[in-house]
Design an enzyme around this catalytic site. Structure first.
Site, PDB file in Angstrom:
ATOM      1  N   LEU A   4       0.820  -1.201   0.000  1.00 24.73           N
ATOM      2  CA  LEU A   4       0.000   0.000   0.000  1.00 24.73           C
ATOM      3  C   LEU A   4       0.862   1.263   0.000  1.00 24.73           C
ATOM      4  CD1 LEU A   4      -2.891  -0.881   2.507  1.00 24.73           C
ATOM      5  CD2 LEU A   4      -2.969  -0.851   0.009  1.00 24.73           C
ATOM      6  N   ASP A  32      14.748   2.681   9.262  1.00 18.79           N
ATOM      7  CA  ASP A  32      14.226   1.650  10.157  1.00 18.79           C
ATOM      8  C   ASP A  32      13.309   2.378  11.134  1.00 18.79           C
ATOM      9  OD1 ASP A  32      13.664  -0.168  12.136  1.00 18.79           O
ATOM     10  OD2 ASP A  32      15.749  -0.667  12.591  1.00 18.79           O
ATOM     11  N   ASN A  70       2.349   4.328   7.564  1.00 21.43           N
ATOM     12  CA  ASN A  70       1.892   3.114   6.896  1.00 21.43           C
ATOM     13  C   ASN A  70       2.695   1.858   7.229  1.00 21.43           C
ATOM     14  OD1 ASN A  70       0.615   1.555   4.502  1.00 21.43           O
ATOM     15  ND2 ASN A  70       2.799   1.567   3.991  1.00 21.43           N
ATOM     16  N   SER A  95      -4.364   1.887  10.160  1.00 20.72           N
ATOM     17  CA  SER A  95      -4.723   0.817  11.074  1.00 20.72           C
ATOM     18  C   SER A  95      -5.180  -0.379  10.244  1.00 20.72           C
ATOM     19  CB  SER A  95      -5.816   1.299  12.036  1.00 20.72           C
ATOM     20  OG  SER A  95      -6.180   0.287  12.938  1.00 20.72           O
ATOM     21  N   TYR A 103      -1.493  -8.778  16.606  1.00 23.32           N
ATOM     22  CA  TYR A 103      -1.671  -7.808  15.530  1.00 23.32           C
ATOM     23  C   TYR A 103      -2.718  -6.778  15.939  1.00 23.32           C
ATOM     24  CZ  TYR A 103      -2.729  -5.888  10.919  1.00 23.32           C
ATOM     25  OH  TYR A 103      -2.940  -5.037   9.853  1.00 23.32           O
ATOM     26  N   LYS A 120      -2.770  -2.543  16.679  1.00 22.82           N
ATOM     27  CA  LYS A 120      -3.690  -1.645  15.980  1.00 22.82           C
ATOM     28  C   LYS A 120      -4.664  -0.969  16.952  1.00 22.82           C
ATOM     29  CE  LYS A 120      -2.012  -2.322  11.871  1.00 22.82           C
ATOM     30  NZ  LYS A 120      -1.222  -1.231  11.252  1.00 22.82           N
ATOM     31  N   THR A 132      -1.151  -7.288  -1.405  1.00 21.89           N
ATOM     32  CA  THR A 132       0.202  -6.837  -1.119  1.00 21.89           C
ATOM     33  C   THR A 132       0.983  -8.046  -0.623  1.00 21.89           C
ATOM     34  OG1 THR A 132      -0.196  -6.331   1.216  1.00 21.89           O
ATOM     35  CG2 THR A 132      -0.778  -4.623  -0.398  1.00 21.89           C
TER      36      THR A 132
END
Length: 289
Positions: free
Chosen positions: A23, A65, A92, A143, A157, A161, A192
């Protein structure tokens, strides 16, 4: 998309993390196609350097980084100096780690949150002074539907978020008075390399039955879209004079988010008597007033 900026506005300057692929790459290409300038940060800038050769100084590749706070601060400062400010920041960069909550080692959990939460925090802390000084700007926090609702194997994960969303909602109230806007974008699936580069825990046999059940559910297929659709939505978002605090991308995850909140509201309503009984105004205990 046009190849030149609208006559109604001057070119804008973007700072995008994770810009080398997925993305982030789509966002970078869309911004350039709109006639804007982009400071594109990524661990690997090889492809970005090739892209920069075709855009006459409008693309600045930056090796970064995002888990290194000092490097983030220096890189944002360099980008702002190079382009004389920033207008749009897209936080992102992110990774996917899957596994049952019990299975994560401390090292795995910390490494995951270093990228999905702390890196976003470092970028946020670096760019807000730049935007605040200009009295304008738009910070877009990427997010996920995983920041709205979670499921088995996505606990860590979603933890990252959910943390990003909580921090960003507070941030929006803190910086609104400076003319800075904040939007949390919650996308669904896109084609992706997020899944290809995902990491996973060592499976615990105790969860073998649940894993088999989940695999059967996932075998029914998922809805994944072309990244350019997310990029088109992002351009619409940043062109808005009144952008929302949250924006869901994708009809499937839109339905999932509404269903999740309906379940929460039903649960809250069912337990309302217990909820209300847990509150009763009382004077402060001695010494705590």
């Amino acid at each position: 998309m046009t190849t030149a900026p609208s006559a109604a506005r001057a070119p804008r300057t973007w700072f995008i993390t994770g810009a080398g692929r997925g993305l982030g790459r789509a966002f970078t290409e869309a911004a350039l196609a709109a006639g804007d300038r982009v400071a594109a940060a990524s661990r690997d800038i090889t492809g970005l350097e090739e892209l920069a050769a075709h855009h006459e100084g409008r693309l600045l590749p930056l090796r970064l980084d995002v888990t290194d706070r000092a490097a983030v601060l220096a890189t944002v400062a360099a980008a702002a100096d190079h382009f004389d400010g920033l207008d749009i920041v897209v936080n992102n960069a992110g990774v996917l780690a899957t596994g049952m909550v019990e299975e994560f080692t401390e090292a795995e959990a910390r490494a995951h949150l270093d990228v999905n939460f702390f890196a976003a925090l470092w970028v946020t802390q670096a760019v807000i002074p730049v935007l605040r000084a200009r009295g304008r700007g738009h910070l877009v926090q990427m997010s996920s539907i995983g920041g709205v609702t979670s499921m088995a194997t996505t606990g860590l994960y979603s933890a990252g978020k959910f943390a990003l969303e909580g921090m960003s909602e507070a941030l929006a109230g803190e910086v609104a008075g400076f003319g800075v806007k904040v939007t949390i974008v919650e996308p669904g699936g896109y084609w992706t390399d997020l899944y290809a580069n995902a990491t996973a825990t060592t499976p615990d046999p105790a969860y073998a039955g649940l894993r088999a059940e989940l695999e059967r559910l996932w075998a029914e297929g998922s809805v994944d879209s072309e990244p350019r659709l997310a990029a088109e939505a992002l351009l619409t978002l940043v062109d808005s004079d009144d952008p929302p605090l949250r924006l869901i991308l994708g009809g499937t995850v839109y339905d999932a988010a509404l269903a999740a909140y309906r379940r929460r509201m039903e649960t809250w309503a069912a337990w309302e008597p217990v909820t209300r009984a847990a509150e009763h105004a009382a004077p402060a205990p001695s010494g705590q007033g």
